[in-house]
Design a protein around this motif. Structure first.
Motif, PDB file in Angstrom:
ATOM      1  N   UNK A   1       0.837  -1.200   0.000  1.00  0.00           N
ATOM      2  CA  UNK A   1       0.000   0.000   0.000  1.00  0.00           C
ATOM      3  C   UNK A   1       0.871   1.249   0.000  1.00  0.00           C
ATOM      4  N   UNK A   2       1.916   1.255   0.828  1.00  0.00           N
ATOM      5  CA  UNK A   2       2.789   2.432   0.927  1.00  0.00           C
ATOM      6  C   UNK A   2       3.575   2.645  -0.359  1.00  0.00           C
ATOM      7  N   UNK A   3       4.090   1.570  -0.923  1.00  0.00           N
ATOM      8  CA  UNK A   3       4.951   1.671  -2.098  1.00  0.00           C
ATOM      9  C   UNK A   3       4.173   1.906  -3.386  1.00  0.00           C
ATOM     10  N   UNK A   4       3.026   1.233  -3.515  1.00  0.00           N
ATOM     11  CA  UNK A   4       2.293   1.255  -4.787  1.00  0.00           C
ATOM     12  C   UNK A   4       1.034   2.109  -4.765  1.00  0.00           C
ATOM     13  N   UNK A   5       0.527   2.398  -3.565  1.00  0.00           N
ATOM     14  CA  UNK A   5      -0.748   3.095  -3.503  1.00  0.00           C
ATOM     15  C   UNK A   5      -1.866   2.238  -4.083  1.00  0.00           C
ATOM     16  N   UNK A   6      -2.871   2.887  -4.615  1.00  0.00           N
ATOM     17  CA  UNK A   6      -3.993   2.169  -5.233  1.00  0.00           C
ATOM     18  C   UNK A   6      -4.347   2.827  -6.564  1.00  0.00           C
ATOM     19  N   UNK A   7      -4.705   2.013  -7.523  1.00  0.00           N
ATOM     20  CA  UNK A   7      -5.183   2.497  -8.817  1.00  0.00           C
ATOM     21  C   UNK A   7      -6.489   1.766  -9.122  1.00  0.00           C
ATOM     22  N   UNK A   8      -7.555   2.512  -9.311  1.00  0.00           N
ATOM     23  CA  UNK A   8      -8.852   1.869  -9.506  1.00  0.00           C
ATOM     24  C   UNK A   8      -9.844   2.846 -10.146  1.00  0.00           C
ATOM     25  N   UNK A   9     -10.883   2.282 -10.735  1.00  0.00           N
ATOM     26  CA  UNK A   9     -12.012   3.092 -11.169  1.00  0.00           C
ATOM     27  C   UNK A   9     -12.947   3.244  -9.968  1.00  0.00           C
ATOM     28  N   UNK A  10     -13.289   4.465  -9.654  1.00  0.00           N
ATOM     29  CA  UNK A  10     -14.027   4.756  -8.426  1.00  0.00           C
ATOM     30  C   UNK A  10     -15.526   4.550  -8.596  1.00  0.00           C
ATOM     31  N   UNK A  11     -16.197   4.556  -7.473  1.00  0.00           N
ATOM     32  CA  UNK A  11     -17.661   4.449  -7.477  1.00  0.00           C
ATOM     33  C   UNK A  11     -18.268   5.595  -8.284  1.00  0.00           C
ATOM     34  N   UNK A  12     -17.744   6.813  -8.126  1.00  0.00           N
ATOM     35  CA  UNK A  12     -18.300   7.950  -8.862  1.00  0.00           C
ATOM     36  C   UNK A  12     -18.161   7.751 -10.364  1.00  0.00           C
ATOM     37  N   UNK A  13     -17.040   7.169 -10.805  1.00  0.00           N
ATOM     38  CA  UNK A  13     -16.849   6.915 -12.231  1.00  0.00           C
ATOM     39  C   UNK A  13     -17.808   5.834 -12.729  1.00  0.00           C
ATOM     40  N   UNK A  14     -18.056   4.832 -11.876  1.00  0.00           N
ATOM     41  CA  UNK A  14     -19.003   3.775 -12.243  1.00  0.00           C
ATOM     42  C   UNK A  14     -20.408   4.357 -12.359  1.00  0.00           C
ATOM     43  N   UNK A  15     -20.770   5.219 -11.408  1.00  0.00           N
ATOM     44  CA  UNK A  15     -22.106   5.818 -11.432  1.00  0.00           C
ATOM     45  C   UNK A  15     -22.248   6.750 -12.641  1.00  0.00           C
ATOM     46  N   UNK A  16     -21.197   7.452 -12.978  1.00  0.00           N
ATOM     47  CA  UNK A  16     -21.262   8.384 -14.111  1.00  0.00           C
ATOM     48  C   UNK A  16     -21.355   7.664 -15.450  1.00  0.00           C
ATOM     49  N   UNK A  17     -20.573   6.585 -15.609  1.00  0.00           N
ATOM     50  CA  UNK A  17     -20.473   5.923 -16.915  1.00  0.00           C
ATOM     51  C   UNK A  17     -21.263   4.630 -17.027  1.00  0.00           C
ATOM     52  N   UNK A  18     -21.555   3.994 -15.903  1.00  0.00           N
ATOM     53  CA  UNK A  18     -22.239   2.707 -15.932  1.00  0.00           C
ATOM     54  C   UNK A  18     -21.259   1.561 -16.126  1.00  0.00           C
ATOM     55  N   UNK A  19     -21.795   0.364 -16.266  1.00  0.00           N
ATOM     56  CA  UNK A  19     -20.979  -0.840 -16.407  1.00  0.00           C
ATOM     57  C   UNK A  19     -21.261  -1.535 -17.733  1.00  0.00           C
ATOM     58  N   UNK A  20     -20.322  -2.366 -18.127  1.00  0.00           N
ATOM     59  CA  UNK A  20     -20.559  -3.367 -19.170  1.00  0.00           C
ATOM     60  C   UNK A  20     -20.741  -4.682 -18.441  1.00  0.00           C
ATOM     61  N   UNK A  21     -21.857  -5.334 -18.648  1.00  0.00           N
ATOM     62  CA  UNK A  21     -22.166  -6.586 -17.953  1.00  0.00           C
ATOM     63  C   UNK A  21     -21.938  -7.769 -18.892  1.00  0.00           C
ATOM     64  N   UNK A  22     -21.112  -8.705 -18.422  1.00  0.00           N
ATOM     65  CA  UNK A  22     -20.827  -9.913 -19.199  1.00  0.00           C
ATOM     66  C   UNK A  22     -21.646 -11.088 -18.657  1.00  0.00           C
ATOM     67  N   UNK A  23     -21.310 -12.297 -19.071  1.00  0.00           N
ATOM     68  CA  UNK A  23     -22.158 -13.465 -18.783  1.00  0.00           C
ATOM     69  C   UNK A  23     -22.486 -13.626 -17.303  1.00  0.00           C
ATOM     70  N   UNK A  24     -21.448 -13.539 -16.439  1.00  0.00           N
ATOM     71  CA  UNK A  24     -21.691 -13.763 -15.010  1.00  0.00           C
ATOM     72  C   UNK A  24     -22.554 -12.655 -14.430  1.00  0.00           C
ATOM     73  N   UNK A  25     -22.306 -11.418 -14.848  1.00  0.00           N
ATOM     74  CA  UNK A  25     -23.148 -10.315 -14.391  1.00  0.00           C
ATOM     75  C   UNK A  25     -24.572 -10.445 -14.903  1.00  0.00           C
ATOM     76  N   UNK A  26     -24.711 -10.822 -16.162  1.00  0.00           N
ATOM     77  CA  UNK A  26     -26.052 -10.977 -16.744  1.00  0.00           C
ATOM     78  C   UNK A  26     -26.830 -12.103 -16.084  1.00  0.00           C
ATOM     79  N   UNK A  27     -26.109 -13.106 -15.564  1.00  0.00           N
ATOM     80  CA  UNK A  27     -26.786 -14.253 -14.954  1.00  0.00           C
ATOM     81  C   UNK A  27     -27.572 -13.873 -13.699  1.00  0.00           C
ATOM     82  N   UNK A  28     -27.222 -12.751 -13.058  1.00  0.00           N
ATOM     83  CA  UNK A  28     -27.977 -12.324 -11.872  1.00  0.00           C
ATOM     84  C   UNK A  28     -28.858 -11.118 -12.169  1.00  0.00           C
ATOM     85  N   UNK A  29     -28.870 -10.676 -13.420  1.00  0.00           N
ATOM     86  CA  UNK A  29     -29.775  -9.598 -13.796  1.00  0.00           C
ATOM     87  C   UNK A  29     -29.133  -8.254 -14.057  1.00  0.00           C
TER      88      UNK A  29
END
Length: 438
Positions: free
Chosen positions: A123-151
């Motif tokens: 954590x100290x050396x590399x920090x974190x790199x990620x797409x945030x919740x705000x970015x997900x809410x702004x752009x939405x998701x692409x849902x693949x087979x496993x995601x589609x299987x639950x709706x």
């Protein structure tokens, strides 16, 4: 070569963790004046070793564990002759129960400390790199087979997990989310909020390294980055400065929309609407049989990059380390109810595959830290022959004032060894089954 890299990483990781675990037993035993006869990384037959003082240090040919032989202790060596003699002051059995308890917890404590140090360092050396919740809410998701299987559907905007806010898109497939009781995703779809339940046992869908890429990812707007020379887009006069607005009149704001529209007209021509030098233009492009037009794109959103100071890294790294234990404890409990498949249990082959066939030190230490915490947790299980089994017997002695008989401990050790052997055979069998069934 790929197999050698996987095996090499596994052996290095296990050697470090097993060595440190057994070192924890050795140091605490010597601290209380107990005689340590043997210290081994790996199980016999011995392939190398040396004597230093009263202790023989060695490396065994079977690199799936290790042991420390402490005088006067009933262990996997089953040295009944030693146990039949009168206790000596330097023996394990002659020491107070609280000292013996610390010795038995020594390896677990060292593995926990090791895991925490590794996670704090990462954590100290590399920090974190990620797409945030705000970015997900702004752009939405692409849902693949496993995601589609639950709706889940492409375009959904995931607002929370089981009513709680989340930080990163990675949290959507975290163990804590997938193992939650009555869990759900709150999403926004077409302006309406709704809940998508996380089914019991949904975590079983993630039993391969390919599964995560078959769940969901962030949806992203795009720009052209490479036009293959002589390819379909190049022949149609498209350049990297152009922006694709639509395919056959259907707007494409996100890359997945472009892929979807092109897949409808494989091996046909498509009308591409472009924004070129500030003007809207149209061109006909021959779509390949793969549903592509010979271009490469770049996302127009950048992941969040977060750095941590040392104090923050200590807090975040410790939290990550113990979350591994919590998730594994939950998963183990749900295996007994049948909610989590025992297919998820992996042996050495599965562990080697987790390390992967490329040598990446960040990934190596991430997985080694993970295994260190799991090793600590598994060793604490109340199974005779594991540290946790000894701990249970010592706690009984401290509470009742009566120690179990040597005969009872010897028989319990035998039972525990049979259980551990059965578990190892089962785990290796699982690994082999996965090779043939995928």
């Amino acid at each position: 070569m790929d197999t050698l890299i996987m095996v090499g990483q596994l052996l290095l990781g296990l050697s470090i963790l097993v060595g440190l675990h057994e070192l924890g037993h050795l140091l605490t035993a010597k601290m209380f004046g107990m005689r340590v006869e043997k210290f081994s990384i790996g199980f016999p037959p011995k392939i190398a070793g040396f004597q230093w003082g009263e202790t023989e240090y060695s490396i065994g040919a079977i690199p799936l564990g290790g042991f420390v032989k402490i005088s006067g202790m009933i262990d996997e060596s089953m040295d009944s002759n030693q146990m039949s003699a009168e206790p000596q002051p330097w023996e394990f059995r002659s020491k107070p129960a609280w000292q013996r308890l610390i010795v038995m917890l020594g390896g677990i404590i060292v593995n926990v400390i090791t895991g925490i140090i590794i996670f704090v360092y990462l954590v100290y050396n590399n920090g974190e790199t990620y797409f945030s919740r705000d970015q997900v809410v702004q752009n939405g998701i692409v849902s693949y087979d496993i995601g589609q299987s639950i709706g889940l559907k492409t375009g959904d905007r995931i607002l929370d997990i089981s009513g709680e806010p989340y930080t990163s898109i990675n949290d959507l497939s975290s163990g804590s989310a997938l193992l939650s009781e009555n869990g759900f995703y709150t999403i926004e779809r077409d302006g309406q909020q709704m809940k998508i339940d996380i089914p019991r046992g949904f975590i079983n869908s993630f039993d391969s390294k390919e599964a995560l890429s078959n769940f969901v990812e962030i949806r992203y707007p795009f720009a052209l980055s490479v036009i293959d020379k002589g390819g379909a887009a190049d022949q149609a006069g498209i350049t990297v400065e152009d922006k694709i607005l639509a395919v056959n009149g259907n707007p494409v704001n996100y890359f997945d929309e472009l892929q979807s529209e092109l897949s409808k007209v494989k091996s046909q021509e498509a009308e591409i609407t472009l924004l070129s030098n500030g003007d809207t233009t149209f061109t006909q492009v021959a779509v390949t049989e793969r549903g592509t037009i010979d271009i490469a794109v770049r996302p127009l959103i950048e992941p969040v990059r977060r750095e941590y100071g040392f104090a923050q890294a200590v807090s975040k790294g410790t939290e990550r380390a113990f979350s591994v234990v919590i998730v594994n404890a939950k998963a183990l409990g749900k295996m007994f109810t049948g909610e989590v498949s025992t297919r998820n249990v992996s042996g050495p082959i599965g562990m080697a595959k987790i390390y992967g066939d490329t040598w990446d030190w960040t990934k190596f230490w991430s997985i080694t830290g993970l295994i260190s915490m799991i090793l600590a947790f598994m060793n604490l299980l109340p199974i005779p022959a594991l540290d946790g089994g000894h701990v249970i017997f010592l706690l009984y002695e401290m509470i009742s004032g009566r120690a179990p008989s040597d005969k009872f401990l010897e028989n319990a050790q035998k039972v525990g060894m049979v259980v551990l052997l059965a578990l190892m055979v089962f785990a290796i069998g699982n690994d082999i089954l996965k090779i043939f069934t995928g």
